[in-house]
Enzyme design. Structure first.
Site, short mmCIF file in Angstrom:
data_model
loop_
_atom_site.label_atom_id
_atom_site.label_comp_id
_atom_site.label_asym_id
_atom_site.label_seq_id
_atom_site.Cartn_x
_atom_site.Cartn_y
_atom_site.Cartn_z
CB SER A 274 5.40 -3.93 7.70
OG SER A 274 5.20 -2.76 6.97
CB ALA B 292 3.23 -5.35 4.98
CG LEU B 293 1.04 -0.36 1.82
CD1 LEU B 293 0.26 0.34 0.70
CD2 LEU B 293 2.40 0.30 1.98
CE LYS C 70 8.94 1.67 13.28
NZ LYS C 70 9.23 0.95 12.04
CG ASP C 71 12.32 3.08 9.35
OD1 ASP C 71 12.68 2.05 9.92
OD2 ASP C 71 11.17 3.24 8.89
N GLY D 172 0.83 4.32 8.97
CA GLY D 172 2.06 5.12 8.88
C GLY D 172 2.37 5.44 7.42
CG HIS D 173 3.47 2.25 4.81
ND1 HIS D 173 3.11 1.08 5.41
CD2 HIS D 173 4.82 2.21 4.69
CE1 HIS D 173 4.18 0.35 5.67
NE2 HIS D 173 5.24 1.02 5.23
CB VAL E 78 1.75 7.17 11.93
CG1 VAL E 78 0.26 6.90 12.14
CG2 VAL E 78 1.95 8.32 10.95
CD GLN F 148 15.51 -2.43 2.50
OE1 GLN F 148 15.52 -1.75 1.48
NE2 GLN F 148 14.84 -2.07 3.58
#
Ligand code: AMP
Length: 282
Positions: A187, A32-33, A150-151, A36-37, A177, A61
């Site tokens: 996503s 689900a790009l 972001k993470d 940011g990716h 981003v 996860q």
């Protein structure tokens, strides 16, 4: 772009590149790009000879089976995006390839890091992340691997993993981003209505104000003001909002001069979990 689905095929393709001394950059995603990716991929392209992106929605996860079911998987669109970004290899394995019958879980020690903040909201999440990232790093053996700030907590988990197993890779953390209104790209943002997406830029505004306030008032006071500002927005529920040490993620009550810290927030906005953070220093 090569589209590879098995570890065997991937290892043999990468081996040919390694023999020619090509540096391999790696971007792990769940698909689900979005931009940011793509920025991670573009950076990897600038800094390496070969860029590999993985798309794998890692069941281990997800602590909530519904969240896994709802996770968007627009693979055809992702392939088009990757091709236009100049990605060299897409690794898109099935769960059977990533976790074959003979798969043995490594004894990953994440300590306190895995149980706080995001780990407390999503029990087992970081263990699942660490397991899949270890599998991927062992298989890809990249020179550099790119992850998003972001993470933020995830980047610390991955650095801990790489340290524990002495994995020879450079971990590179790329800036967040954002959409033009400041909303961190994710996503999950496609679950927001257009109007909510427009409004959700307030989270970044609050974080920037918090960063400024921390220069003038005690942490507790700055956090209270930030929480009040978030809660002014109907539909916003705070899951956590904290200022933490940028290495240990222990809460910071007093920002010492020169101390590197991070303000982390998760706002559940009309049912969508929105993560964001900003680096702050004493
Ligand atoms: P995901 O597909 O959500 O697992 O994300 C794959 C990688 O992209 C992770 O390292 C994320 O931190 C990174 N990423 C996701 N969103 C952003 C963003 N808005 N800016 C920078 N990196 C991001």
């Amino acid at each position: 772009m090569f589209l590879i689905k098995t570890t065997k095929a991937l290892e043999s393709l990468l081996e040919q590149n390694r023999k020619q001394n090509r540096k391999i950059g790696f971007v792990a995603t769940m698909g689900a790009l979005h931009n940011g990716h793509i920025e991670l991929i573009k950076r990897s392209k600038r800094e390496n000879d070969i860029t590999l992106c993985s798309i794998f929605v890692n069941p281990r996860q997800f602590n909530d089976p519904n969240d896994l079911l709802k996770y968007p998987q627009p693979i055809d669109k992702d392939i088009i995006l990757l091709e236009s970004s100049g990605c060299d290899i897409l690794f898109h394995p099935s769960a059977e390839v990533m976790y074959p019958k003979e798969f043995k879980e490594a004894d990953i020690q994440l300590g306190n890091l895995a149980g706080i903040l995001e780990g407390a909201m999503r029990p087992g999440h970081f263990k699942g992340v660490a397991l899949v990232v270890k599998q991927l790093l062992d298989c890809v053996k990249p020179d550099r691997a790119y992850f998003g700030q972001k993470d933020f907590q995830q980047t610390l988990v991955i650095k801990a993993l790489v340290k524990q197993f002495n994995i020879p890779v450079e971990i590179i953390v790329h800036d967040i981003v954002r959409e033009s209104n400041g909303l961190a790209m994710s996503s999950r943002n496609i679950r927001l209505s257009d109007d909510d997406k427009e409004q959700a830029g307030f989270i970044y505004q609050v974080l920037m104000q918090l960063k400024e306030r921390l220069k003038k008032v005690p942490v507790k006071e700055a956090l209270e003001s930030a929480a009040n500002e978030i809660l002014e927005h109907p539909g916003a529920v705070i899951e956590y909002l904290t200022v933490a040490d940028a290495e240990s993620l222990e809460p910071v009550n007093v920002l010492e001069p020169g101390q590197k810290a991070v303000a982390l927030v998760v706002v559940n906005y009309h049912g969508v979990r929105l993560l964001d953070n900003i680096l702050v220093s004493g």
